[in-house]
Enzyme design. Sequence first.
Site, PDB file in Angstrom:
ATOM      1  N   LYS A  13       1.278  -1.049  -0.112  1.00 37.42           N
ATOM      2  CA  LYS A  13      -0.270   0.289   0.192  1.00 37.42           C
ATOM      3  C   LYS A  13       0.859   1.521   0.231  1.00 37.42           C
ATOM      4  O   LYS A  13       0.652   2.278  -0.558  1.00 37.42           O
ATOM      5  CB  LYS A  13      -0.979  -0.178   1.161  1.00 37.42           C
ATOM      6  CG  LYS A  13      -2.122  -0.636   1.512  1.00 37.42           C
ATOM      7  CD  LYS A  13      -2.855  -0.800   2.436  1.00 37.42           C
ATOM      8  CE  LYS A  13      -1.446  -1.044   3.667  1.00 37.42           C
ATOM      9  NZ  LYS A  13      -1.282  -1.805   4.846  1.00 37.42           N
ATOM     10  N   ARG A  88      -9.179   1.645   9.307  1.00 44.76           N
ATOM     11  CA  ARG A  88      -8.372  -0.026   9.041  1.00 44.76           C
ATOM     12  C   ARG A  88      -9.596  -0.374  10.167  1.00 44.76           C
ATOM     13  O   ARG A  88      -9.664  -1.824  10.007  1.00 44.76           O
ATOM     14  CB  ARG A  88      -7.752   0.667   9.852  1.00 44.76           C
ATOM     15  CG  ARG A  88      -5.987  -0.371   8.864  1.00 44.76           C
ATOM     16  CD  ARG A  88      -4.910   0.221  10.642  1.00 44.76           C
ATOM     17  NE  ARG A  88      -3.780  -0.635  10.216  1.00 44.76           N
ATOM     18  CZ  ARG A  88      -2.440  -0.599   9.288  1.00 44.76           C
ATOM     19  NH1 ARG A  88      -2.981   0.652   9.238  1.00 44.76           N
ATOM     20  NH2 ARG A  88      -1.545  -0.721   9.759  1.00 44.76           N
ATOM     21  N   ARG A 127      11.996  -6.317   4.434  1.00 48.95           N
ATOM     22  CA  ARG A 127      11.773  -4.089   3.959  1.00 48.95           C
ATOM     23  C   ARG A 127      12.675  -3.387   5.028  1.00 48.95           C
ATOM     24  O   ARG A 127      13.054  -4.300   6.616  1.00 48.95           O
ATOM     25  CB  ARG A 127      10.387  -4.583   4.572  1.00 48.95           C
ATOM     26  CG  ARG A 127      10.054  -2.338   4.706  1.00 48.95           C
ATOM     27  CD  ARG A 127       8.338  -2.419   4.474  1.00 48.95           C
ATOM     28  NE  ARG A 127       8.090  -2.548   5.897  1.00 48.95           N
ATOM     29  CZ  ARG A 127       7.012  -2.395   6.078  1.00 48.95           C
ATOM     30  NH1 ARG A 127       5.462  -2.039   5.791  1.00 48.95           N
ATOM     31  NH2 ARG A 127       5.981  -3.142   7.255  1.00 48.95           N
ATOM     32  N   ARG A 160      11.477  -2.372  10.729  1.00 46.23           N
ATOM     33  CA  ARG A 160      10.872  -2.204  11.920  1.00 46.23           C
ATOM     34  C   ARG A 160      10.785  -2.745  13.276  1.00 46.23           C
ATOM     35  O   ARG A 160      10.616  -4.388  13.173  1.00 46.23           O
ATOM     36  CB  ARG A 160       9.877  -1.339  11.339  1.00 46.23           C
ATOM     37  CG  ARG A 160       9.613  -0.412  10.469  1.00 46.23           C
ATOM     38  CD  ARG A 160       8.430  -0.363   9.257  1.00 46.23           C
ATOM     39  NE  ARG A 160       6.942  -0.625  10.118  1.00 46.23           N
ATOM     40  CZ  ARG A 160       6.032  -0.605   9.473  1.00 46.23           C
ATOM     41  NH1 ARG A 160       5.860  -0.012   7.812  1.00 46.23           N
ATOM     42  NH2 ARG A 160       4.892  -1.200   9.329  1.00 46.23           N
ATOM     43  N   ARG A 171      -0.433  -9.155  13.576  1.00 46.22           N
ATOM     44  CA  ARG A 171      -0.946  -8.068  12.533  1.00 46.22           C
ATOM     45  C   ARG A 171      -1.382  -8.078  11.267  1.00 46.22           C
ATOM     46  O   ARG A 171      -3.001  -8.003  10.937  1.00 46.22           O
ATOM     47  CB  ARG A 171       0.370  -7.091  11.672  1.00 46.22           C
ATOM     48  CG  ARG A 171       0.959  -5.983  12.926  1.00 46.22           C
ATOM     49  CD  ARG A 171       2.460  -5.581  12.460  1.00 46.22           C
ATOM     50  NE  ARG A 171       2.009  -4.876  11.092  1.00 46.22           N
ATOM     51  CZ  ARG A 171       2.705  -4.523  10.584  1.00 46.22           C
ATOM     52  NH1 ARG A 171       4.995  -4.944  10.593  1.00 46.22           N
ATOM     53  NH2 ARG A 171       3.004  -3.396   9.098  1.00 46.22           N
TER      54      ARG A 171
HETATM   55  P1  AP5 Z   1       4.599  -1.519   1.739  1.00 48.53           P
HETATM   56  O1  AP5 Z   1       4.525  -0.913   0.597  1.00 48.53           O
HETATM   57  O2  AP5 Z   1       5.451  -1.153   2.875  1.00 48.53           O
HETATM   58  O3  AP5 Z   1       3.722  -2.431   2.114  1.00 48.53           O
HETATM   59  P2  AP5 Z   1       2.560  -1.720   2.848  1.00 48.53           P
HETATM   60  O4  AP5 Z   1       1.053  -1.968   2.687  1.00 48.53           O
HETATM   61  O5  AP5 Z   1       2.472  -0.533   3.231  1.00 48.53           O
HETATM   62  O6  AP5 Z   1       3.152  -2.410   4.618  1.00 48.53           O
HETATM   63  P3  AP5 Z   1       3.548  -1.460   5.963  1.00 48.53           P
HETATM   64  O7  AP5 Z   1       3.581  -2.814   7.049  1.00 48.53           O
HETATM   65  O8  AP5 Z   1       3.146  -0.337   5.716  1.00 48.53           O
HETATM   66  O9  AP5 Z   1       1.230  -1.536   6.041  1.00 48.53           O
HETATM   67  P4  AP5 Z   1       0.629  -1.594   7.412  1.00 48.53           P
HETATM   68  O10 AP5 Z   1      -1.003  -1.271   7.332  1.00 48.53           O
HETATM   69  O11 AP5 Z   1       1.119  -2.725   8.429  1.00 48.53           O
HETATM   70  O12 AP5 Z   1       2.082  -0.344   8.837  1.00 48.53           O
HETATM   71  P5  AP5 Z   1       1.654   0.940   8.923  1.00 48.53           P
HETATM   72  O13 AP5 Z   1       2.408   1.611   8.711  1.00 48.53           O
HETATM   73  O14 AP5 Z   1       0.194   1.738   7.889  1.00 48.53           O
HETATM   74  O15 AP5 Z   1       5.804  -2.867   1.101  1.00 48.53           O
HETATM   75  C1  AP5 Z   1       6.492  -4.115   1.569  1.00 48.53           C
HETATM   76  C2  AP5 Z   1       7.213  -4.839   1.649  1.00 48.53           C
HETATM   77  O16 AP5 Z   1       6.867  -5.671   0.325  1.00 48.53           O
HETATM   78  C3  AP5 Z   1       8.535  -3.590   1.478  1.00 48.53           C
HETATM   79  O17 AP5 Z   1       9.749  -3.493   1.905  1.00 48.53           O
HETATM   80  C4  AP5 Z   1       8.435  -3.821  -0.397  1.00 48.53           C
HETATM   81  O18 AP5 Z   1       9.576  -3.108  -1.026  1.00 48.53           O
HETATM   82  C5  AP5 Z   1       8.205  -4.264  -0.380  1.00 48.53           C
HETATM   83  N1  AP5 Z   1       7.104  -4.299  -2.057  1.00 48.53           N
HETATM   84  C6  AP5 Z   1       6.124  -3.917  -2.222  1.00 48.53           C
HETATM   85  N2  AP5 Z   1       5.358  -3.985  -3.052  1.00 48.53           N
HETATM   86  C7  AP5 Z   1       6.070  -4.949  -4.029  1.00 48.53           C
HETATM   87  C8  AP5 Z   1       5.368  -6.171  -4.899  1.00 48.53           C
HETATM   88  N3  AP5 Z   1       4.842  -5.298  -5.476  1.00 48.53           N
HETATM   89  N4  AP5 Z   1       7.300  -6.985  -5.350  1.00 48.53           N
HETATM   90  C9  AP5 Z   1       7.558  -7.344  -4.360  1.00 48.53           C
HETATM   91  N5  AP5 Z   1       8.013  -6.528  -3.433  1.00 48.53           N
HETATM   92  C10 AP5 Z   1       6.799  -5.482  -3.026  1.00 48.53           C
HETATM   93  O19 AP5 Z   1       0.619   0.800  10.036  1.00 48.53           O
HETATM   94  C11 AP5 Z   1       1.449   0.135  11.254  1.00 48.53           C
HETATM   95  C12 AP5 Z   1       0.603  -0.211  12.904  1.00 48.53           C
HETATM   96  O20 AP5 Z   1       0.408   1.469  12.788  1.00 48.53           O
HETATM   97  C13 AP5 Z   1      -0.202  -0.882  12.646  1.00 48.53           C
HETATM   98  O21 AP5 Z   1       0.005  -1.936  12.959  1.00 48.53           O
HETATM   99  C14 AP5 Z   1      -1.170  -0.240  13.489  1.00 48.53           C
HETATM  100  O22 AP5 Z   1      -0.852  -0.372  15.079  1.00 48.53           O
HETATM  101  C15 AP5 Z   1      -0.725   1.463  14.176  1.00 48.53           C
HETATM  102  N6  AP5 Z   1      -1.763   1.584  12.960  1.00 48.53           N
HETATM  103  C16 AP5 Z   1      -1.776   2.978  11.615  1.00 48.53           C
HETATM  104  N7  AP5 Z   1      -2.909   2.964  10.735  1.00 48.53           N
HETATM  105  C17 AP5 Z   1      -3.737   3.154  12.015  1.00 48.53           C
HETATM  106  C18 AP5 Z   1      -5.208   3.056  11.917  1.00 48.53           C
HETATM  107  N8  AP5 Z   1      -5.749   3.245  11.076  1.00 48.53           N
HETATM  108  N9  AP5 Z   1      -5.340   2.503  13.501  1.00 48.53           N
HETATM  109  C19 AP5 Z   1      -5.034   1.919  14.162  1.00 48.53           C
HETATM  110  N10 AP5 Z   1      -4.082   1.462  14.245  1.00 48.53           N
HETATM  111  C20 AP5 Z   1      -3.169   1.683  13.009  1.00 48.53           C
END
Ligand code: AP5
Length: 213
Positions: A13, A88, A127, A160, A171
């Site tokens: 994402k 979310r 990552r 991370r 998660r």
């Molecule tokens: P990446 O693009 O980083 O994936 P992502 O879907 O953004 O993953 P995140 O872990 O950042 O999402 P998340 O939703 O769990 O975390 P967030 O920061 O929002 O890609 C992942 C890896 O794959 C990278 O290394 C990339 O290079 C690689 N890649 C990408 N595309 C690829 C492809 N096509 N082919 C191969 N490789 C690829 O949230 C973290 C925490 O914050 C949550 O767990 C929660 O505790 C809190 N939080 C955040 N938002 C909320 C909310 N709205 N409500 C409550 N808690 C929240």
Amino acid sequence: MKIIMLGAPGAGKGTQAKMIAKEYGVPHVSTGDIFRANIKNGTELGMEAKKYMDQGLLVPDELTVRILLDRVAQEDCKRGYVLDGFPRTIPQAEVLEQALTELGDQIDYAIDVDVPDENIIKRMSGRRACLTCGATYHIEHIPPRQEGICDTCGSPLVLRDDDKPETVKNRLDVYHKQTQPLIDFYAKKGVLRTVDGTKPMEEVFGAIRAILA
Ligand code: AP5
């Protein structure tokens, strides 16, 4: 243009949201990045969020909704934005919908980046993140020019805390229980589009570009 990115943790994402933001000139708004910046700066919000994030749990809705609504009320979001990691939960989606309805506005697309759980754990362990500027790398798919150093700002790259395999499993469980119902929520509103997130990232972006055209 107002876009929501949906998908499991690690589906890509953030990667796609940054590409959309660059190509279409709208801000990339990531609640995860906002929380991580607060943790890094030692703020009260960051300390509170960290308690949940380290366990792979969601930060409570009251806290998350407040920071998101403040962020999208800023001037640079007037022309639109791409939301990454919000909403979310169904209550978060309802609050966002209500806030937009009050402005006579609505979400244009909710894009689900679909990746099966089997692929996720492998991706997350590879990552590497820059906690200074938010850039993301992958040791196999997008390595930095110099190992362990951010190409953009020169800061050290880290695994991370919440990308450790046992936390990733939590998660994913939380995602299936609390976030996946949003797919139906946005399908019923007629704005859901799905892309195959297992393809190489440029191909995934090509599919998104076709949706937004
Ligand atoms: P990446 O693009 O980083 O994936 P992502 O879907 O953004 O993953 P995140 O872990 O950042 O999402 P998340 O939703 O769990 O975390 P967030 O920061 O929002 O890609 C992942 C890896 O794959 C990278 O290394 C990339 O290079 C690689 N890649 C990408 N595309 C690829 C492809 N096509 N082919 C191969 N490789 C690829 O949230 C973290 C925490 O914050 C949550 O767990 C929660 O505790 C809190 N939080 C955040 N938002 C909320 C909310 N709205 N409500 C409550 N808690 C929240």
